[in-house]
Design a protein around this motif. Structure first.
Motif, PDB file in Angstrom:
ATOM      1  N   LYS A 170       0.814  -1.216   0.000  1.00 39.35           N
ATOM      2  CA  LYS A 170       0.000   0.000   0.000  1.00 39.35           C
ATOM      3  C   LYS A 170       0.850   1.269   0.000  1.00 39.35           C
ATOM      4  O   LYS A 170       0.455   2.287  -0.562  1.00 39.35           O
ATOM      5  N   ASN A 171       2.004   1.214   0.660  1.00 36.08           N
ATOM      6  CA  ASN A 171       2.894   2.382   0.677  1.00 36.08           C
ATOM      7  C   ASN A 171       3.755   2.340  -0.585  1.00 36.08           C
ATOM      8  O   ASN A 171       4.886   1.862  -0.577  1.00 36.08           O
ATOM      9  N   ASN A 172       3.196   2.837  -1.668  1.00 31.93           N
ATOM     10  CA  ASN A 172       3.801   2.708  -2.991  1.00 31.93           C
ATOM     11  C   ASN A 172       3.894   4.097  -3.624  1.00 31.93           C
ATOM     12  O   ASN A 172       2.879   4.752  -3.846  1.00 31.93           O
ATOM     13  N   SER A 173       5.097   4.553  -3.908  1.00 32.03           N
ATOM     14  CA  SER A 173       5.240   5.883  -4.488  1.00 32.03           C
ATOM     15  C   SER A 173       6.246   5.849  -5.639  1.00 32.03           C
ATOM     16  O   SER A 173       7.121   4.983  -5.692  1.00 32.03           O
ATOM     17  N   THR A 174       6.072   6.787  -6.541  1.00 35.92           N
ATOM     18  CA  THR A 174       6.964   6.908  -7.697  1.00 35.92           C
ATOM     19  C   THR A 174       7.579   8.298  -7.707  1.00 35.92           C
ATOM     20  O   THR A 174       6.908   9.288  -7.420  1.00 35.92           O
ATOM     21  N   ARG A 175       8.853   8.350  -8.024  1.00 36.79           N
ATOM     22  CA  ARG A 175       9.557   9.622  -8.171  1.00 36.79           C
ATOM     23  C   ARG A 175       9.569   9.993  -9.655  1.00 36.79           C
ATOM     24  O   ARG A 175       9.924   9.178 -10.508  1.00 36.79           O
ATOM     25  N   PHE A 176       9.144  11.204  -9.935  1.00 38.25           N
ATOM     26  CA  PHE A 176       9.132  11.726 -11.294  1.00 38.25           C
ATOM     27  C   PHE A 176      10.137  12.871 -11.382  1.00 38.25           C
ATOM     28  O   PHE A 176      10.321  13.618 -10.418  1.00 38.25           O
ATOM     29  N   ILE A 177      10.773  13.009 -12.538  1.00 39.24           N
ATOM     30  CA  ILE A 177      11.656  14.152 -12.765  1.00 39.24           C
ATOM     31  C   ILE A 177      11.033  15.055 -13.827  1.00 39.24           C
ATOM     32  O   ILE A 177      10.328  14.594 -14.719  1.00 39.24           O
ATOM     33  N   ILE A 178      11.291  16.347 -13.678  1.00 40.96           N
ATOM     34  CA  ILE A 178      10.834  17.335 -14.661  1.00 40.96           C
ATOM     35  C   ILE A 178      12.073  17.747 -15.448  1.00 40.96           C
ATOM     36  O   ILE A 178      13.097  18.142 -14.861  1.00 40.96           O
ATOM     37  N   VAL A 179      11.995  17.629 -16.765  1.00 39.82           N
ATOM     38  CA  VAL A 179      13.176  17.858 -17.604  1.00 39.82           C
ATOM     39  C   VAL A 179      12.919  18.928 -18.657  1.00 39.82           C
ATOM     40  O   VAL A 179      11.792  19.159 -19.097  1.00 39.82           O
ATOM     41  N   LYS A 180      14.002  19.580 -19.061  1.00 31.26           N
ATOM     42  CA  LYS A 180      13.981  20.585 -20.125  1.00 31.26           C
ATOM     43  C   LYS A 180      15.247  20.425 -20.962  1.00 31.26           C
ATOM     44  O   LYS A 180      16.177  19.710 -20.573  1.00 31.26           O
ATOM     45  N   THR A 181      15.288  21.125 -22.083  1.00 33.61           N
ATOM     46  CA  THR A 181      16.504  21.124 -22.897  1.00 33.61           C
ATOM     47  C   THR A 181      17.489  22.181 -22.420  1.00 33.61           C
ATOM     48  O   THR A 181      18.641  22.190 -22.846  1.00 33.61           O
ATOM     49  N   LYS A 182      17.034  23.074 -21.538  1.00 30.18           N
ATOM     50  CA  LYS A 182      17.894  24.116 -20.996  1.00 30.18           C
ATOM     51  C   LYS A 182      17.921  24.014 -19.475  1.00 30.18           C
ATOM     52  O   LYS A 182      16.934  23.643 -18.849  1.00 30.18           O
ATOM     53  N   ASN A 183      19.041  24.360 -18.887  1.00 29.32           N
ATOM     54  CA  ASN A 183      19.220  24.249 -17.448  1.00 29.32           C
ATOM     55  C   ASN A 183      18.913  25.568 -16.748  1.00 29.32           C
ATOM     56  O   ASN A 183      18.557  26.556 -17.384  1.00 29.32           O
ATOM     57  N   LYS A 184      19.029  25.542 -15.445  1.00 30.51           N
ATOM     58  CA  LYS A 184      18.939  26.729 -14.590  1.00 30.51           C
ATOM     59  C   LYS A 184      17.540  27.341 -14.547  1.00 30.51           C
ATOM     60  O   LYS A 184      17.160  28.128 -15.406  1.00 30.51           O
ATOM     61  N   GLU A 185      16.799  26.952 -13.534  1.00 34.15           N
ATOM     62  CA  GLU A 185      15.480  27.549 -13.297  1.00 34.15           C
ATOM     63  C   GLU A 185      15.427  28.226 -11.939  1.00 34.15           C
ATOM     64  O   GLU A 185      14.592  29.067 -11.711  1.00 34.15           O
ATOM     65  N   LEU A 186      16.353  27.846 -11.051  1.00 35.32           N
ATOM     66  CA  LEU A 186      16.306  28.335  -9.681  1.00 35.32           C
ATOM     67  C   LEU A 186      17.587  29.084  -9.326  1.00 35.32           C
ATOM     68  O   LEU A 186      18.670  28.760  -9.823  1.00 35.32           O
ATOM     69  N   PRO A 187      17.496  30.056  -8.427  1.00 37.10           N
ATOM     70  CA  PRO A 187      18.713  30.687  -7.896  1.00 37.10           C
ATOM     71  C   PRO A 187      19.459  29.694  -7.008  1.00 37.10           C
ATOM     72  O   PRO A 187      18.862  28.764  -6.449  1.00 37.10           O
ATOM     73  N   LYS A 188      20.749  29.886  -6.874  1.00 32.84           N
ATOM     74  CA  LYS A 188      21.592  28.938  -6.141  1.00 32.84           C
ATOM     75  C   LYS A 188      21.109  28.698  -4.715  1.00 32.84           C
ATOM     76  O   LYS A 188      21.192  27.569  -4.209  1.00 32.84           O
ATOM     77  N   GLU A 189      20.618  29.748  -4.065  1.00 33.83           N
ATOM     78  CA  GLU A 189      20.217  29.601  -2.668  1.00 33.83           C
ATOM     79  C   GLU A 189      19.008  28.684  -2.481  1.00 33.83           C
ATOM     80  O   GLU A 189      18.727  28.223  -1.375  1.00 33.83           O
ATOM     81  N   GLU A 190      18.278  28.382  -3.572  1.00 36.41           N
ATOM     82  CA  GLU A 190      17.123  27.481  -3.479  1.00 36.41           C
ATOM     83  C   GLU A 190      17.455  26.055  -3.897  1.00 36.41           C
ATOM     84  O   GLU A 190      16.646  25.148  -3.721  1.00 36.41           O
ATOM     85  N   ILE A 191      18.639  25.865  -4.440  1.00 37.12           N
ATOM     86  CA  ILE A 191      19.031  24.531  -4.915  1.00 37.12           C
ATOM     87  C   ILE A 191      19.639  23.732  -3.762  1.00 37.12           C
ATOM     88  O   ILE A 191      20.581  24.181  -3.103  1.00 37.12           O
ATOM     89  N   ASN A 192      19.108  22.536  -3.516  1.00 43.66           N
ATOM     90  CA  ASN A 192      19.667  21.689  -2.466  1.00 43.66           C
ATOM     91  C   ASN A 192      19.746  20.210  -2.867  1.00 43.66           C
ATOM     92  O   ASN A 192      19.898  19.330  -2.027  1.00 43.66           O
ATOM     93  N   LYS A 193      19.610  19.955  -4.174  1.00 44.59           N
ATOM     94  CA  LYS A 193      19.751  18.579  -4.666  1.00 44.59           C
ATOM     95  C   LYS A 193      20.306  18.623  -6.088  1.00 44.59           C
ATOM     96  O   LYS A 193      20.059  19.575  -6.833  1.00 44.59           O
ATOM     97  N   ALA A 194      21.040  17.576  -6.449  1.00 47.42           N
ATOM     98  CA  ALA A 194      21.611  17.515  -7.797  1.00 47.42           C
ATOM     99  C   ALA A 194      21.700  16.071  -8.264  1.00 47.42           C
ATOM    100  O   ALA A 194      21.785  15.137  -7.453  1.00 47.42           O
ATOM    101  N   SER A 195      21.657  15.896  -9.577  1.00 45.87           N
ATOM    102  CA  SER A 195      21.861  14.594 -10.204  1.00 45.87           C
ATOM    103  C   SER A 195      23.088  14.687 -11.101  1.00 45.87           C
ATOM    104  O   SER A 195      23.203  15.632 -11.884  1.00 45.87           O
ATOM    105  N   VAL A 196      23.998  13.728 -10.965  1.00 44.04           N
ATOM    106  CA  VAL A 196      25.227  13.747 -11.754  1.00 44.04           C
ATOM    107  C   VAL A 196      25.469  12.372 -12.364  1.00 44.04           C
ATOM    108  O   VAL A 196      24.901  11.364 -11.926  1.00 44.04           O
ATOM    109  N   ARG A 197      26.309  12.350 -13.381  1.00 46.39           N
ATOM    110  CA  ARG A 197      26.718  11.097 -14.027  1.00 46.39           C
ATOM    111  C   ARG A 197      28.230  11.117 -14.161  1.00 46.39           C
ATOM    112  O   ARG A 197      28.829  12.141 -14.492  1.00 46.39           O
ATOM    113  N   PHE A 198      28.868   9.968 -13.929  1.00 46.08           N
ATOM    114  CA  PHE A 198      30.314   9.890 -14.092  1.00 46.08           C
ATOM    115  C   PHE A 198      30.737   8.462 -14.404  1.00 46.08           C
ATOM    116  O   PHE A 198      29.983   7.506 -14.210  1.00 46.08           O
TER     117      PHE A 198
END
Length: 275
Positions: A170-198
């Motif tokens: 019953k406790n079932n949730s899905t994480r969705f991401i919102i994507v764009k072709t361009k970055n930067k929607e928030l000022p730095k002080e509001e950003i507290n999470k990031a996704s990276v690839r390496f």
């Protein structure tokens, strides 16, 4: 001018629900029957933003979507968690004894298998989308066919819910991401999470060294997912999500990892969504 949002599926789907909760009510929906088609709509400018499921608390990661984000240079600008409720719906007047077949997205069928063990006469059939299946039942007046879909689909397509919340866990949730072709929607002080690839070297302790840098920079690793690099057999890329209290901590980690790694890419910087 309304924002154009590409979703996987049609109105009544879980992606539609996320669009309603995350975006403004006047957003224009672009319905896509696959994630590849959704990405194409972003790349050709038909859509401003896209909503993609990326992981489920029961079934785990939707691995192909990690590759879609990276390979098409998309940027994650936000995330949203949705509690998933699977409902069995049919044409008005039908009962569970009338149903011989239930259609839905493979993930929905998988998450409801225990419920259908009580009804061995019902055949489970994979379809492209939860809401699309519900719509087909109404449009074609399909007798003996049920759909597993969100409640909003029953409301939109005038179907009767004969069993609610049939998911095994019953406790079932899905994480969705919102994507764009361009970055930067928030000022730095509001950003507290990031996704990276390496990609790391084939040396003992290479991944541990990267993790240590993140820890030393006060980053909290919340997700790590490996993905094979098709053109390089037995070599893997790592997709990592990190949270932080201060953006300067992430900036420090970025500068160090850029030096350490030959292939380090930021997939998105955004605001952590609450579970």
């Amino acid at each position: 001018m309304s924002v154009k949002i590409a979703i996987q599926g049609i109105k009544g789907s879980n992606h539609h629900q996320v669009a309603r909760e995350y975006c403004s009510v006047d957003a224009e929906l672009i319905e896509c029957m696959s994630f590849d088609y959704l990405v194409d709509r972003l790349l050709d400018g038909s859509a401003d933003k896209g909503i993609m499921a990326i992981e489920n608390s029961i079934a785990g990661s939707i691995i192909p979507n990690y590759a879609l984000v990276h390979d098409n240079n998309l940027h994650i600008i936000g995330e949203h968690y949705l509690n998933i409720h699977h409902n069995l719906m049919v044409l008005n007047g039908q009962t569970i004894d009338d149903i011989v077949e239930v259609r839905s997205h493979p993930m929905a069928l998988l998450q409801c298998k225990d419920f259908f063990r009580k009804y061995p006469h019902i055949r489970l059939v994979e379809d492209v989308d939860t809401a699309e299946t519900a719509k087909q039942i109404q449009d074609k007046q399909l007798q003996g066919i049920g759909a597993i879909a969100p409640k909003v689909a029953a409301d939109l397509y005038d179907l009767n819910i004969i069993a609610s919340d049939i998911q095994t866990i019953k406790n079932n949730s899905t994480r969705f991401i919102i994507v764009k072709t361009k970055n930067k929607e928030l000022p730095k002080e509001e950003i507290n999470k990031a996704s990276v690839r390496f990609i790391t070297d084939h040396k003992r302790g290479s991944l541990a060294t990267v993790m240590n840098v993140m820890s030393d920079c006060n980053l909290n690793l919340t997700k790590i997912q490996s993905l094979p690099i098709i053109e390089k057999p037995w070599k893997y890329a790592f997709f990592v999500d990190v949270k932080f209290d201060d953006y300067t901590h992430f900036e420090k980690a970025k500068s160090l990892l850029n030096i350490m790694l030959d292939d380090f890419k930021i997939l998105g910087e955004y605001k952590n969504a609450m579970l």
